[in-house]
Motif scaffolding. Structure first.
Motif, PDB file in Angstrom:
ATOM      1  N   ARG A 171      57.643  19.064  42.178  1.00 16.58           N
ATOM      2  CA  ARG A 171      56.972  19.167  42.689  1.00 16.58           C
ATOM      3  C   ARG A 171      56.000  19.398  44.140  1.00 16.58           C
ATOM      4  O   ARG A 171      54.978  20.065  44.013  1.00 16.58           O
ATOM      5  CB  ARG A 171      55.667  19.111  41.362  1.00 16.58           C
ATOM      6  CG  ARG A 171      56.513  19.518  39.476  1.00 16.58           C
ATOM      7  CD  ARG A 171      55.706  18.878  39.067  1.00 16.58           C
ATOM      8  NE  ARG A 171      56.862  19.422  37.521  1.00 16.58           N
ATOM      9  CZ  ARG A 171      55.488  19.000  35.982  1.00 16.58           C
ATOM     10  NH1 ARG A 171      54.601  17.975  35.944  1.00 16.58           N
ATOM     11  NH2 ARG A 171      56.381  18.785  35.258  1.00 16.58           N
TER      12      ARG A 171
ATOM     13  N   GLN B 115      51.239  25.711  43.289  1.00 20.17           N
ATOM     14  CA  GLN B 115      50.935  24.972  44.622  1.00 20.17           C
ATOM     15  C   GLN B 115      49.811  25.167  44.460  1.00 20.17           C
ATOM     16  O   GLN B 115      49.896  24.020  45.389  1.00 20.17           O
ATOM     17  CB  GLN B 115      51.507  26.614  45.647  1.00 20.17           C
ATOM     18  CG  GLN B 115      53.048  26.819  45.776  1.00 20.17           C
ATOM     19  CD  GLN B 115      52.227  28.384  46.587  1.00 20.17           C
ATOM     20  OE1 GLN B 115      53.317  29.283  45.827  1.00 20.17           O
ATOM     21  NE2 GLN B 115      52.632  28.407  47.834  1.00 20.17           N
TER      22      GLN B 115
ATOM     23  N   PHE C  48      55.574  21.364  47.560  1.00 18.15           N
ATOM     24  CA  PHE C  48      56.115  21.987  48.129  1.00 18.15           C
ATOM     25  C   PHE C  48      56.584  22.003  49.438  1.00 18.15           C
ATOM     26  O   PHE C  48      55.488  21.146  50.290  1.00 18.15           O
ATOM     27  CB  PHE C  48      55.738  23.485  47.947  1.00 18.15           C
ATOM     28  CG  PHE C  48      55.604  24.470  46.791  1.00 18.15           C
ATOM     29  CD1 PHE C  48      55.851  24.929  46.170  1.00 18.15           C
ATOM     30  CD2 PHE C  48      54.831  23.733  45.491  1.00 18.15           C
ATOM     31  CE1 PHE C  48      56.275  25.010  45.427  1.00 18.15           C
ATOM     32  CE2 PHE C  48      54.644  23.868  43.930  1.00 18.15           C
ATOM     33  CZ  PHE C  48      55.392  25.028  44.244  1.00 18.15           C
TER      34      PHE C  48
ATOM     35  N   LYS D 169      61.157  22.595  46.578  1.00 21.92           N
ATOM     36  CA  LYS D 169      60.157  21.823  45.640  1.00 21.92           C
ATOM     37  C   LYS D 169      60.712  20.508  44.753  1.00 21.92           C
ATOM     38  O   LYS D 169      60.696  20.962  44.147  1.00 21.92           O
ATOM     39  CB  LYS D 169      59.483  22.922  44.676  1.00 21.92           C
ATOM     40  CG  LYS D 169      58.670  22.644  44.433  1.00 21.92           C
ATOM     41  CD  LYS D 169      58.756  24.408  42.321  1.00 21.92           C
ATOM     42  CE  LYS D 169      57.704  23.851  41.443  1.00 21.92           C
ATOM     43  NZ  LYS D 169      57.960  24.579  39.811  1.00 21.92           N
TER      44      LYS D 169
ATOM     45  N   ASN E 156      56.491  30.002  44.802  1.00 16.64           N
ATOM     46  CA  ASN E 156      56.920  29.009  43.715  1.00 16.64           C
ATOM     47  C   ASN E 156      58.031  29.752  42.990  1.00 16.64           C
ATOM     48  O   ASN E 156      58.339  29.847  42.299  1.00 16.64           O
ATOM     49  CB  ASN E 156      55.547  28.765  42.555  1.00 16.64           C
ATOM     50  CG  ASN E 156      56.217  28.317  42.077  1.00 16.64           C
ATOM     51  OD1 ASN E 156      56.850  27.043  41.718  1.00 16.64           O
ATOM     52  ND2 ASN E 156      56.331  28.730  40.360  1.00 16.64           N
TER      53      ASN E 156
END
Length: 386
Positions: free
Chosen positions: A337, A58, A339, A334, A295
């Motif tokens: 990549r 993150q 979030f 996600k 995550n």
């Protein structure tokens, strides 16, 4: 709280209003109303979420080309929902020890201050700081976290930089409804506070909790809300200790219990109890609200819930009751990549309506969204033993 517009926020808000109206009319499983509408009353809405975590991926996602951090996109889809509440609360499961202490995720968290900037911008008013990671960077990290929250005018409960502050309790007055917000954690991962700073973390201690409840009652609060960092990680049902502690709290005049730590949703209960004075009142507990953002990608850990509670105060009798309980199922997307916390039901409806923005963003995750929503609907209420 004012809602700042997004390109899609007007549609989302209209949709939310329609859903709530439908739920109230049809009394679905995601809604409980517990009192009749009265003419002379004040009503407030509280929204609560579980763990606000900040793992290393993150931090990488938030890092911009100029070296600054921006986490705001992670909350853009839930910001209109959070901001609608009169009071929004979440569990900040990280510390803000500054860049000189090196930013990191698990097992010793330290997040950029911008993580909390984005949380505030999303509409959160109170952050709970008593959890098993609050001493990850020692007393220095704990104290600096408090300073940053204070600088942003974010109220907080659970950790303290002075003994004087530790002896106070957080009381909020909203539209004439007075709330005490208490919070406690089972532990701090074996990291003990400094010997002269034992006061800095509110641990689960029934004697301490009773004293805090008495302070709340002496301040004539209308409702007592307790955030508890408890239970076993990744267990989808509460254990005996959680059930016994919730019983103890309700017997000692707590009204609402909001659970964190297991990183998965554990069910909720809304029930009627008899007070020491012989009166009947409604109390609410959700044993775990799961991860709001993290995550963690395993099934059940990549989702959470926003709990919406309406409290109504009768202007004549002065009594305040829990009126309505609503839930918003959430999922942490996600893709590439990046979030984002996604309200699952909203997303699925927008995909069904062929909304181009949502199709572009989430079309590959429609199956996962359906699974998350189905898991949530089948699990959110504690099943009766009968």
């Amino acid at each position: 709280m004012k809602i700042q517009s997004l390109r899609f926020s007007s549609f989302i808000l209209l949709f939310i209003s329609a859903v709530i109206a439908y739920l109230i009319t049809n009394k679905t499983d995601n809604l409980l109303t517990t009192s009749k509408t009265e003419t002379h009353q004040d009503t407030i809405w509280i929204s609560a979420v579980g763990d606000l975590m900040c793992h290393s991926p993150q931090i990488k996602d938030a890092l911009k080309s100029d070296g600054r951090y921006d986490f705001s996109h992670m909350f853009e889809f839930v910001k209109p929902i959070i901001s609608e509440s009169d009071l929004a609360i979440g569990n900040l499961e990280t510390v803000l020890a500054g860049s000189e202490k090196r930013f990191s995720g698990y097992p010793l968290f330290n997040s950029p201050d911008e993580f909390v900037y984005a949380i505030k911008d999303a509409g959160f008013d109170i952050l709970i700081t008593s959890n098993n990671h609050c001493l990850d960077r020692g007393f220095y990290g704990l104290e600096r976290t408090i300073k940053i929250l204070d600088s942003l005018a974010i109220k907080h409960s659970g950790t303290y930089s002075s003994k004087e502050d530790a002896e106070k309790i957080l009381i909020i007055n909203i539209k004439g409804i007075k709330l005490a917000i208490l919070s406690y954690t089972y532990g701090t991962n074996g990291i003990a506070p400094p010997k002269d700073k034992e006061f800095c973390v509110a641990y689960i201690d029934t004697q301490k909790i009773k004293l805090d409840i008495e302070k709340a009652k002496q301040n004539n609060v209308d409702k007592i809300i307790v955030y508890l960092h408890w239970g076993n990680e990744y267990q989808r049902f509460p254990d005996a200790l959680q059930k016994n502690l919730s019983k103890f709290l309700f017997e000692n005049d707590v009204d609402i219990i909001l659970g964190t730590h297991p990183h998965v949703i554990q069910p909720a209960e809304l029930k009627s109890i008899t007070t020491k004075e012989g009166k009947q009142k409604k109390v609410f507990v959700i044993y775990s609200m799961g991860n709001f953002i993290s995550n963690q990608r395993d099934r059940f850990t990549d989702s959470g819930v926003i709990v919406h509670l309406s409290l109504i105060k009768n202007s004549f009798s002065g009594e305040t009751c829990i009126d309505t309980v609503l839930f918003t199922s959430t999922y942490v997307s996600k893709i590439n990549r990046r979030f984002r916390v996604i309200p699952t039901e909203n997303a699925l409806n927008n995909l069904k309506n062929n909304d181009s923005l949502w199709i572009k963003l989430l079309s590959t995750e429609e199956k996962k969204l359906r699974q998350v929503l189905n898991d949530f609907q089948n699990h959110i209420w504690m099943k009766s033993k009968n």
